[in-house]
Design a protein around this motif. Structure first.
Motif, short mmCIF file in Angstrom:
data_model
loop_
_atom_site.label_atom_id
_atom_site.label_comp_id
_atom_site.label_asym_id
_atom_site.label_seq_id
_atom_site.Cartn_x
_atom_site.Cartn_y
_atom_site.Cartn_z
N VAL A 70 95.38 -57.20 80.52
CA VAL A 70 95.51 -56.36 79.33
C VAL A 70 96.88 -55.67 79.39
O VAL A 70 97.23 -55.10 80.41
N THR A 110 86.73 -52.90 78.43
CA THR A 110 86.89 -54.28 78.91
C THR A 110 85.68 -54.65 79.76
O THR A 110 85.31 -53.92 80.68
N PHE A 128 99.15 -45.09 74.52
CA PHE A 128 98.52 -44.03 75.31
C PHE A 128 98.94 -42.64 74.81
O PHE A 128 98.11 -41.76 74.62
N LEU A 180 94.89 -43.62 72.91
CA LEU A 180 93.80 -44.55 73.21
C LEU A 180 93.31 -44.34 74.65
O LEU A 180 94.09 -43.97 75.53
N SER A 181 92.04 -44.59 74.85
CA SER A 181 91.46 -44.61 76.20
C SER A 181 91.04 -46.03 76.52
O SER A 181 90.45 -46.71 75.67
N LEU A 182 91.33 -46.47 77.74
CA LEU A 182 90.91 -47.80 78.16
C LEU A 182 89.94 -47.66 79.32
O LEU A 182 90.25 -47.00 80.31
N ARG A 183 88.81 -48.29 79.18
CA ARG A 183 87.75 -48.16 80.17
C ARG A 183 87.23 -49.55 80.55
O ARG A 183 87.68 -50.56 80.01
N GLY A 184 86.29 -49.58 81.47
CA GLY A 184 85.67 -50.84 81.85
C GLY A 184 84.16 -50.69 81.88
O GLY A 184 83.64 -49.57 82.00
N VAL A 241 99.44 -52.90 77.54
CA VAL A 241 99.33 -51.75 76.64
C VAL A 241 100.68 -51.04 76.55
O VAL A 241 101.29 -50.74 77.58
#
Lengths: 373, 373
Positions: free
Chosen positions: A293, A284, A300, A305-309, A295
Motif C-alpha cells: 500500500v 487492509t 495523512f 486518513l487512518s490506515l488500519r489492519g 500513501v
C-alpha cells in the motif's frame, strides 16, 4: 443423519492420535489402558508433513480411532472449505499455523456423532461448528473437547454453515469495528468479487449503507457488475474506469465513503484512498496483488486518513468467544433468509486434490471449493 | 520597551487596511469617519501578491496606519520565524492559506503597543502571541481583536516565544494524542534533527520516554549524533546503519517502540515501521523526502500497525483554544528552564530576503531563521 455408535474396546492398544493437531511428540508412546474407552471411528484426513507447496505435500491418509474422553465430542464432518489462508498455512507464509505433521483446514460444519459422559447440551445428530475455528477440519471425524463446538441451527444450508466464520464474520467485523456507519453512509472496497467482498455488499445493504465496489479489469466485467449490483452494490467500477483525474466525480449522489476495505494493495488500494472522505479509514485485510500500500504524505496530514489492519484470527484470540458465537448465529440467520449469498462448489472429500487445484487458481477463477464428507 | 502612543486623527480618510489579511475587496472603499479614531503606527510587512516562488514574489512594503477599534489590540512585533509551512503557503501548496495579496508568517511574539477602550487584561508592554496562530506575523505592527492574543511570561527568551507554537506544540501533541506512553516506553522518529525532532527528544526524555532517532547520512553525522544524545536521545542511527536484516537487533535494552513519528517518508518511514512493535502507531506529519509512505500488507494484518496523520492547524481549529494556551504556557516554562532548546538565528526584519534564502535551503543546512523587528 449418521447413526451414533459407541465403540467400546477393552483393553485398547492406542498409538498417539492424529486427531488433535498432529503435534510431534518427543517420544512416541504405546500404552495399554486397563479400562474401557469410547473410540471414534477411523478418520480420513488431509495431512502434510512439512511446509511448502500444498499440491505436492498434502495427501489423504487414514487415521486410527481416537479416544472420546468424558468431555469430548466426536463430530462427523459434513463440509469444510478450502480458504486461501488454509493454503498459506501449508505454504508456511501464514504467521499462525500448526506445526507439521498437521491436518489441513480451519473451519467447517459437522454432525455430532458421539459424546463423552460429561458432555452437556450437545447430542448425537446436532450440527456444530468449531467456534472459534480450529485447525484440522479437513478430516471425516474429529474428536475435541466440548467447549470447542458451537451448536447451530440445522436449517442452515450446510455449505454456508461450513463457511460462515472466516469470510462472512470478517466482513461483519470490518463493517463494525473501525467506523460508526449509519444508514445512508457509504463504504468503498476493492476485491469486491471475493466472498468477503460479496458479504460486505450484502451486509452493508442490510443496514442501509451504500457500497462503492472496485473490481479488476477482466473479460465479462459487465456480467460481474450486474451480479454484484443484484447483491446490492450501489456502484461497481473496474480499475481502468477509475483512471480519471478525480474519482470522486464518479460518485454521483453517493456520499464520500467513510470506510474503505482493501484486500488487494497496490494501485487498487490507492483508488480506495482517493475515494475516501477526509478523516476516513482504510482497513487492509488482504494483499491479493502482492503489492504494498502506497500513501502520500498529504493523505495523512491534510486528509487525515487512518490506515488500519484486520485479522480475524487475532480478533478471535482476544477473548471474543461468546461475542463470536452470537454474531455467527446472526449471520447464519441471514444465510437462512437468503440475505447472504455467494457461489460455492461442493466437492467430495475424495476429490480433494482436484478442489485444491481449483483453489490454487490453476483453472482460472473458480467458486469457493467446499469439501463434503 | 516601545512607548505606547495613541494617535488621534479627525477626520480620517481611511483606505482598506492591509493589516487583517489583505483580503481582496470587490469594491475598494474610501470613507470619512465623523469621529476620532485611534490608529496604529504605519507598519512594514512582507507581502506577496500572488502564489509562487517566495523569493521572487515577496517584498517588504510600508502599510498605512490601521484603526484600533474598541476591542482591538495593536501589537508591535518582536520576532517571527520563517517556517517551512509559511513558505508552502506562499507557494500555494499548503491547503489552508490566505488569499493573496497577503502578508506572510503564521506565528511570532510581540509587545502590546496600544489597546482599544474595551480591552481587558492586556496593557501596553505585555508580551503576547497570536494563539491559535494567525496569518500575517511578518510585519512590524499588527492590529487584531483582543481574543486573538495570549499574554505570556516575559521572562521567556523572545525567539522561543516566537516559535513555541508550530514546532514544539506539534511535538507535544504527537506524544500525547495517539498512544498512551508511560515512563520506560520508547518512541522512534526520523528527521530527528528538525526542530520538531529535537523537541520530541527533549519532551520524551522529560517524561521518561526513550527515543530512537533516525537521521540522514551526512558529513558530520557523528557530531549530529552527539548533539542529539546531549539533548536526551537514547539512540541515533543514520539510515545506512539500518540497512540490516533485523533493525530490532539494534535496540539493545530499549523496548520496541509503540509510537513512530515520520516527517520524511520513503525508506525512512519504512525504517520506522520496521522498528515499531506489534499494534504500534506511526504518525506522519511531514514528507521531507517528497516520497510517499509504502506499507506491506502484513504490517497491517499481522503486525496490526495503525498509520495516522497529524496537522497542527487542523488540531487547533477543533475548538482547542483554551487547551492550546495551557500547553503553550507549559512549553514556555520548559523553555525558560532550559529543558527545550534548539538552534535559531536571529535576523533583522530588513534582511528578510537573506533569511528567506537560508530558509529555502539555498545555503545548505541552516538554523531556524527568526526575524526580529
Amino acid at each position: 443423519m449418521a447413526a451414533m455408535k459407541l465403540v467400546a474396546v477393552r483393553p485398547v492398544i492406542k498409538t498417539v492420535s492424529f486427531h488433535s493437531g498432529l503435534q510431534k511428540s518427543p517420544f512416541r508412546r504405546n500404552y495399554v489402558r486397563a479400562f474401557s474407552a469410547i473410540m471414534s471411528p477411523p478418520s480420513k484426513a488431509v495431512v502434510y508433513d512439512q511446509l511448502g507447496a500444498p499440491d505436492k505435500l498434502t495427501r489423504i491418509v487414514e487415521i486410527p480411532p481416537a479416544e472420546i474422553k468424558d468431555n469430548d465430542v466426536c463430530v462427523k464432518m459434513l463440509a469444510a472449505p478450502i480458504n486461501p489462508s488454509d493454503i498459506n498455512r501449508i505454504e508456511g507464509v501464514y504467521p499462525v499455523r500448526p506445526v507439521p505433521p498437521a491436518i489441513g483446514g480451519y473451519e467447517g460444519v459437522g454432525e455430532v456423532y458421539a459424546v463423552g459422559s460429561g458432555v452437556k447440551g450437545l447430542s448425537p445428530g446436532d450440527w456444530v461448528i468449531p467456534s472459534p475455528p480450529s485447525f484440522g477440519t479437513w478430516q471425516s471425524y474429529i474428536v475435541k473437547e466440548q467447549s470447542v463446538w458451537h451448536k447451530i441451527n440445522k436449517d442452515t444450508p450446510m455449505e454456508y454453515a461450513a463457511t460462515v466464520t472466516v469470510n462472512p464474520l470478517s466482513a461483519f467485523r470490518m463493517l463494525h469495528d473501525f467506523v460508526q456507519l449509519n444508514s445512508g453512509d457509504a463504504i468503498v472496497q476493492n476485491g469486491a468479487t471475493s466472498i468477503v467482498g460479496q458479504c460486505i455488499i450484502q451486509l452493508a445493504r442490510s443496514q442501509g449503507v451504500r457500497s462503492i465496489n472496485i473490481i479488476r479489469d477482466r473479460a465479462g466485467a459487465d456480467e460481474v457488475k450486474d451480479k454484484l449490483k443484484k447483491l446490492g452494490a450501489d456502484e461497481v467500477f473496474t480499475e481502468s474506469q477509475l483512471e480519471v483525474k478525480k474519482v470522486k466525480d464518479l460518485l454521483g449522489t453517493l456520499p464520500e465513503p467513510a470506510l474503505g476495505l482493501n484486500c488487494v494493495g497496490g494501485n487498487s488500494a490507492t483508488l480506495i484512498l482517493k475515494f475516501l472522505r477526509n478523516e476516513g479509514t482504510m482497513v487492509t485485510y488482504g494483499g491479493m496483488s502482492k503489492k504494498p500500500v502506497t500513501v502520500s504524505t498529504s493523505s495523512f496530514i491534510f486528509k487525515d486518513l487512518s490506515l488500519r489492519g484486520f485479522w480475524l484470527q487475532k480478533w478471535m484470540s482476544m477473548d471474543k468467544a461468546t461475542e463470536c458465537r452470537t454474531m455467527i448465529d446472526r449471520l447464519l440467520g441471514l444465510m437462512r433468509d437468503g440475505k447472504i449469498k455467494y457461489d460455492m462448489e461442493l466437492v467430495p472429500f475424495e476429490d480433494f486434490h482436484n478442489a485444491l487445484d481449483k483453489a490454487l487458481g490453476k483453472q482460472g477463477s473458480q467458486p469457493k471449493q467446499v469439501l463434503t464428507f
